[in-house]
Design a protein around this motif. Sequence first.
Motif, PDB file in Angstrom:
ATOM      1  N   ILE A 142      46.917  48.708  19.383  1.00 15.44           N
ATOM      2  CA  ILE A 142      45.797  49.652  19.374  1.00 15.44           C
ATOM      3  C   ILE A 142      44.771  49.239  20.429  1.00 15.44           C
ATOM      4  N   GLY A 143      44.542  47.916  20.538  1.00 14.90           N
ATOM      5  CA  GLY A 143      43.618  47.416  21.552  1.00 14.90           C
ATOM      6  C   GLY A 143      44.079  47.783  22.954  1.00 14.90           C
ATOM      7  N   VAL A 144      45.387  47.629  23.216  1.00 18.57           N
ATOM      8  CA  VAL A 144      45.918  47.986  24.540  1.00 18.57           C
ATOM      9  C   VAL A 144      45.722  49.478  24.782  1.00 18.57           C
TER      10      VAL A 144
ATOM     11  N   LEU B 194      43.399  51.476  23.499  1.00 17.54           N
ATOM     12  CA  LEU B 194      41.986  51.743  23.794  1.00 17.54           C
ATOM     13  C   LEU B 194      41.642  51.291  25.208  1.00 17.54           C
ATOM     14  N   PHE B 195      42.230  50.155  25.612  1.00 17.65           N
ATOM     15  CA  PHE B 195      41.965  49.642  26.952  1.00 17.65           C
ATOM     16  C   PHE B 195      42.440  50.638  28.013  1.00 17.65           C
TER      17      PHE B 195
ATOM     18  N   ASN C  96      40.150  53.773  28.059  1.00 14.87           N
ATOM     19  CA  ASN C  96      38.815  53.578  28.625  1.00 14.87           C
ATOM     20  C   ASN C  96      38.862  53.184  30.089  1.00 14.87           C
ATOM     21  N   ALA C  97      39.878  52.379  30.438  1.00 14.02           N
ATOM     22  CA  ALA C  97      40.036  52.061  31.850  1.00 14.02           C
ATOM     23  C   ALA C  97      40.366  53.340  32.621  1.00 14.02           C
TER      24      ALA C  97
ATOM     25  N   ARG D 214      37.258  55.237  33.206  1.00 12.91           N
ATOM     26  CA  ARG D 214      36.447  54.565  34.217  1.00 12.91           C
ATOM     27  C   ARG D 214      37.015  54.795  35.621  1.00 12.91           C
TER      28      ARG D 214
ATOM     29  N   PHE E  68      51.474  51.475  19.936  1.00 13.59           N
ATOM     30  CA  PHE E  68      50.473  52.530  19.988  1.00 13.59           C
ATOM     31  C   PHE E  68      50.089  52.904  21.408  1.00 13.59           C
TER      32      PHE E  68
ATOM     33  N   ILE F  31      46.840  60.703  23.639  1.00 18.29           N
ATOM     34  CA  ILE F  31      46.637  60.337  22.231  1.00 18.29           C
ATOM     35  C   ILE F  31      47.477  61.212  21.305  1.00 18.29           C
TER      36      ILE F  31
ATOM     37  N   LEU G 106      50.225  45.182  15.623  1.00 19.98           N
ATOM     38  CA  LEU G 106      49.823  46.589  15.628  1.00 19.98           C
ATOM     39  C   LEU G 106      48.398  46.755  16.142  1.00 19.98           C
ATOM     40  N   ILE G 107      47.498  45.872  15.676  1.00 21.54           N
ATOM     41  CA  ILE G 107      46.108  45.969  16.136  1.00 21.54           C
ATOM     42  C   ILE G 107      46.033  45.661  17.633  1.00 21.54           C
ATOM     43  N   THR G 108      46.848  44.695  18.085  1.00 20.27           N
ATOM     44  CA  THR G 108      46.884  44.399  19.510  1.00 20.27           C
ATOM     45  C   THR G 108      47.315  45.646  20.287  1.00 20.27           C
TER      46      THR G 108
END
Lengths: 302, 329
Positions: free
Chosen positions: A109-111, A113-114, A117-118, A121, A37, A230, A105-107
Amino acid sequence: MQEFLQQLANGVAWGSIYALIALGYTMVYGILRLINFAHGDIYMVGAFAAYFLARAMGVGTVVEASPLVAAAVLLGSMVICAALGVLIELFAYRPVRRSSRITALITAIGVSLFLENAGIRIFGADPKFFPQVIAPRTIALAGGVMVTNHQIMVVVVSVLLMVALTLFIQKTRTGKAMRAVAFNRDAASLMGIPVDRIITITFAIGSALAAAAGFLVGLTNPKIEPLMGIMPGVKAFVAAVLGGIGSIPGAVIGGLVMGISEYMVVGYISSTYRDAIAFVILIIVLLIKPTGLLGRNVTEKV
Amino acid sequence: MSGARGVIGTVAAIAVVWAIDWAGSRILNPYIYRVLVLCSINVILALSLNLVNGITGQFSIGHAGFMAVGAYASAAYTVYAVPLMLGAEASKGGWVAAAAFLLAILVGGLVSAVAGFLVGLPSMRLRGDYLAIVTLGFGEIIRVAILNIDAVGGARGFAGVPQRTNLAWVLGGAWVTFVLIRNLMRSYHGRALLAIREDEIAAEALGVPTTRYKITAFVIGAFFAGMAGALFSHYTYLHTNSFTFMKSIEVIIMVVLGGMGSLTGSILGATLLTALPELLRFASSERLIIYSLLLILLMIARPQGILGRREVSFRSWFSRRRSRPTPAT
């Protein structure tokens, strides 16, 4: 007719970008069965890496815009993203490789999002204007179709990269090992193929291709922002599935189908339906041929 | 559960829900109240998705689409149909309005269930990642389709939906969802769904009509998602941007984090993931970075989710304490 050809030309240029991103998806999926993702966000990082490289080189002020400068920026951002892809694989995906696929897959998605957001920032949420590393020019083709030199460059660079990738996978030892790992990871490991290293190389190549797509998008649509990855990410994944996930020519065909159909919808129906057409085509294709256009049929084993 | 105990339990639960709402609206500050309402809506979403993903083992990423169908159907019902049927009576509030709202929630659920049937019928032929991507596609198609309907506001958003949702409604909704899905899971049909998750081919060979069960689970999941949407649409400003595929992914994260197939896990996951970004507010601009890193770390540390497939209940908790083996003397 002229309208049709014009939309076709725009669609091919845009579809090449989808195809480049889709290649990374399909390669990683072929080897790890993982929907990466975060791939769309690596494309975003690629665009920003190119932006900062071009600024650092002083494009437009210190150095003149030229193809040589463009090539340097392109290569630089590809190297940065390849390194990023390898790091992500090492720190996020490798620890969950033995877990269930949904955990991976969730990992991913976490990457994703990271990175988003990074990105917000570090780069700021407001869009940045991509510097013109090559002066824009409009070229009239036969039949009254107008294209920019940037669009031509998108198509040429994409084709070159795809040819290089195909040669690499078909002709080199590493490419052969990649095909072996995709075919059967355990058997490949037993044959002495360093599976971990092959997976790392796959991530590096896929991420470099996404970076190239990010650079090319910066050329044609010079507004870049941290969430730009995205939608193209999802659509490129759809393109990979459409062509038959795991298949490299399938990813290219899928990308082109998506790009062209989007521009046809924008040109003939309404731009509000642009985001839906990709999925409509996908669903129709999958219902007729459940493994995609060029996908292999997997027989069910009991 | 026997009849009498069921009735007592129901009455008690309704009393508790109203008491919490009555107390909550007076004691809690509006911000915490709001987070609790959103928590409960997410609990309904997570439970209903768990029925499809965790219990039946079919990977769907289109849940936000069904939530959107329920939200818009019930909002349209409240805005257009209720004034026709009840006239000015409905806008006054009170029992008539509450009944109309209950009906609106059911309308949202039912329309969403129909959508679930239409989507499930072709999709359930596909498996694994292909099913995932097709449900994602349907979710996006639904969103874009709603965006192009002018009667429900289109890109402007649907304004003028009366705000009827409060903590009592969402807690009641979450409780009903939990009880119904738990009872379904324990029934004959629930075991058929679990059999499909464990091994679809073996289930088929043993005479479980897998396709029919998969579609049924999908439709029930869509019904509850539509209900959650209905509660959502009568609570905040309604716009299709609330129902992008990121919302679907958010719900999947709740289910996976809590533990696939564990209903109490879904409640835990939904509560945790709704509260976490709020708890991280002290970190202001870094909070979503921390959130994503926590997500990655949790998946590495506990790949099966917090509860795995276990359930937490007061009863088992007490009985475990009581039956703890006494040390041999």
